[in-house]
Design an enzyme around this catalytic site. Structure first.
Site, PDB file in Angstrom:
ATOM      1  N   HIS B  32       0.846  -1.181   0.000  1.00 34.96           N
ATOM      2  CA  HIS B  32       0.000   0.000   0.000  1.00 34.96           C
ATOM      3  C   HIS B  32       0.885   1.235   0.000  1.00 34.96           C
ATOM      4  O   HIS B  32       2.060   1.149   0.317  1.00 34.96           O
ATOM      5  CB  HIS B  32      -0.888   0.005   1.246  1.00 34.96           C
ATOM      6  CG  HIS B  32      -1.924  -1.058   1.211  1.00 34.96           C
ATOM      7  ND1 HIS B  32      -2.603  -1.456   2.334  1.00 34.96           N
ATOM      8  CD2 HIS B  32      -2.402  -1.809   0.198  1.00 34.96           C
ATOM      9  CE1 HIS B  32      -3.449  -2.399   2.013  1.00 34.96           C
ATOM     10  NE2 HIS B  32      -3.353  -2.635   0.712  1.00 34.96           N
ATOM     11  N   THR B  33       0.297   2.356  -0.387  1.00 36.78           N
ATOM     12  CA  THR B  33       1.078   3.584  -0.440  1.00 36.78           C
ATOM     13  C   THR B  33       1.592   3.934   0.958  1.00 36.78           C
ATOM     14  O   THR B  33       0.819   4.025   1.906  1.00 36.78           O
ATOM     15  CB  THR B  33       0.203   4.729  -0.954  1.00 36.78           C
ATOM     16  OG1 THR B  33      -0.493   4.265  -2.092  1.00 36.78           O
ATOM     17  CG2 THR B  33       1.037   5.928  -1.317  1.00 36.78           C
ATOM     18  N   GLN B  34       2.883   4.125   1.081  1.00 38.44           N
ATOM     19  CA  GLN B  34       3.459   4.529   2.359  1.00 38.44           C
ATOM     20  C   GLN B  34       3.902   5.979   2.320  1.00 38.44           C
ATOM     21  O   GLN B  34       4.142   6.589   3.342  1.00 38.44           O
ATOM     22  CB  GLN B  34       4.659   3.648   2.711  1.00 38.44           C
ATOM     23  CG  GLN B  34       4.336   2.177   2.777  1.00 38.44           C
ATOM     24  CD  GLN B  34       3.423   1.839   3.932  1.00 38.44           C
ATOM     25  OE1 GLN B  34       3.361   2.543   4.927  1.00 38.44           O
ATOM     26  NE2 GLN B  34       2.679   0.760   3.791  1.00 38.44           N
TER      27      GLN B  34
END
Lengths: 263, 261
Positions: B32-34
């Site tokens: 997932h986007t971090q």
């Protein structure tokens, strides 16, 4: 025949993925998305013999920034129309504003469904229990809010229920929540529940008699709320701008908006 | 000859070895986007008498690199609202595709003339953002929605990657919230004073803010988009250039870099 064909049928399994996982399994990642924030602000609720007052400041912050000077934290719940003119319950939420909004809408939907099914508004103690279960349903990814629910009970007395983020709740005479709760609550203990107040000349030690408890009249409570917030604004940077006050009585819900310091 | 079509046109396995298809699949956990990668900086907006003015520069940065200099960060919705995007540009493009689809669906399904107004659009976007943050897969944007509400009154609201929402007479994301917001609040401290501003005044205030942001925000650019949203529709200009810059203050700044005097 191709020796390293991609077709598993021809020469056995042919893994098309890397042998070594690309991410470290052990240890912590340095950057991780934090789904929570604190939007500051403070709320407060006090009951009387035949009314309840819920108040909250209208400032919404992110860190040291003021996002807006008017973001209400006190909501009417369970009305049948969009302006909630026939609502019978009040909910205040303080902490993480997005969770607060989500919680408010969940509870409002539940109260509306109850009304359509039973053809009567939800009682405050029924709603209080339901709110507790809604919060506990998210025990391991909680709504990061301190909720206060208020209304009039079956006897027409003011009722205030306060919650922690995972649904523990209690009916109380008064409760302060949010950023300035630690500043306001001791003041309320003293002024509403008459803590550390004694009858003059009643003696010393064990003879000392506590001041008798009695519900406060509405005018006095309104002044108390304003004083509590004026003091909190002086000492807490996340509190200020406006004071939203909702008063629930047998004749309905009244809303007041008073100015607070904007600094 | 290899008769299997999937092998055609590929280097021969018996000469070059098997084709390494590993890059096509991700064996690791779903990522997932971090953090945002290609980013847009501030968006600023202010309400006026009969609408909203909104602006954002045309730069998409890759860290400190000014990577794309012609990225339009103001997107119109249904010809009646404008969304200004700060934060990750790929997430912006995803949202834009999504909104275009939504606008088309709405145009087909709802009665003639009626479509989602600014308030509806903002509610939709904030629910989407909150949903994604609750899945721990956020859309890394801070966005402003400029439009009109159900009574055709000016509407301006913000939503961020956490689903936090708020409205105000003036709003700014990113650096704008510390550099531009104080300027805008001087002209429109409350709704009443915003309702007295004319379109020209509002545009001037926004242009002033864009200039201040260009002076001090190192991830900003002097080319920007500006949109005026009113009952008449959206008036969007995407290739504006900052005017009347004055760097006279610069030679008075001392104490940074290699300067010794």
């Amino acid at each position: 025949m191709a020796m390293f064909s991609q077709n598993p049928v021809l020469n056995g399994p042919n893994y098309s993925f890397a042998e070594v996982p690309r991410d470290r399994v052990d240890g912590l990642r340095e950057h991780r998305f934090n789904p929570y924030t604190d939007n500051g602000g403070s709320t407060l609720a006090i009951t009387g013999a035949d009314f309840a007052i819920v108040a909250g400041d209208t400032r919404l912050t992110s860190g040291y920034s003021i996002n807006t000077r008017y973001a209400p934290k006190v909501f009417k719940i369970g009305g049948t129309n969009s302006n909630q003119s026939d609502a019978t319950l009040l909910l205040s939420v303080v902490g993480y504003a997005a969770d607060g909004e989500a919680l408010k809408e969940r509870l409002d939907a539940v109260c509306k469904m109850y009304r359509y099914r039973h053809n009567k508004p939800m009682s405050v103690n029924a709603c209080a229990k339901r709110l507790s279960t809604i919060l506990y349903q998210k025990r391991f990814f909680p709504y990061y809010v301190h909720a206060i629910l208020a209304g009039l009970d079956e006897e027409g007395k003011g009722a205030v229920y306060s919650y922690d983020p995972v649904g523990s709740y209690e009916r109380e005479q008064c409760r302060a929540a949010g950023a300035a709760a630690s500043l306001i609550m001791p003041f309320l203990d003293n002024q509403v529940n008459f803590k550390n107040q004694y009858q003059p000349g009643s003696g010393e030690g064990h003879a000392l008699a506590e001041r008798e408890k009695a519900p406060l009249p509405r005018e006095e409570v309104e002044i108390l709320v304003k004083d509590a917030f004026d003091s909190a604004v002086e000492r807490h940077i996340e509190v200020g701008d406006g004071l939203q006050m909702m008063i629930i009585t047998s004749s309905g819900i009244e809303e007041k908006l008073l100015p607070l310091k904007k600094d | 000859m290899d008769h299997r079509p999937q092998q055609w046109g590929r280097p021969r396995d018996d000469v070059y070895g098997a084709y390494d298809a590993s890059y096509m699949q991700n064996n690791g956990p779903n990522q997932h986007t971090q953090q945002p990668i290609v980013t847009g900086t501030s968006v600023v907006a202010i309400k006026f008498k009969d609408g909203v003015v909104i602006a954002a520069d045309n730069l998409a940065s890759y860290g400190s690199l000014a990577r794309f200099t012609n990225v339009k960060r103001l997107r119109t919705f249904a010809g009646t609202s404008v969304v200004g995007f700060g934060g990750d540009v790929s997430d912006m493009q995803y949202l834009d595709r999504h909104l275009n689809e939504l606008a088309i669906d709405e145009a087909y399904t709802s009665e003639a003339g009626h479509t989602l107004n600014g308030r509806n659009l903002h509610k939709y976007l904030s629910k989407l953002l909150y949903h994604r943050r609750s899945k721990f897969d956020p859309l890394w944007n801070h966005l402003l929605v400029a439009g009109l509400d159900e009574d055709d009154k000016p509407f301006l609201a913000a939503a961020d990657l956490l689903g936090t929402t708020f409205t105000s007479p003036s709003l700014a994301t990113g650096f704008g919230s510390v550099l531009a917001q104080p300027i805008m609040r001087r002209y429109a401290p409350d709704e009443e004073s915003a309702a007295k501003l004319t379109k020209e005044e509002a545009v001037d205030i926004i242009k002033e803010c864009m200039k201040v942001l260009f002076y001090r925000d190192a991830r900003s650019m002097d080319e920007y988009s500006i949109a005026v949203v009113t009952k008449e529709g959206v008036e969007l200009k995407e290739n504006e250039k900052l005017e009347k810059q004055s760097w006279a203050f610069a030679d008075r700044i001392k104490g940074y870099g290699t300067q010794t005097v």
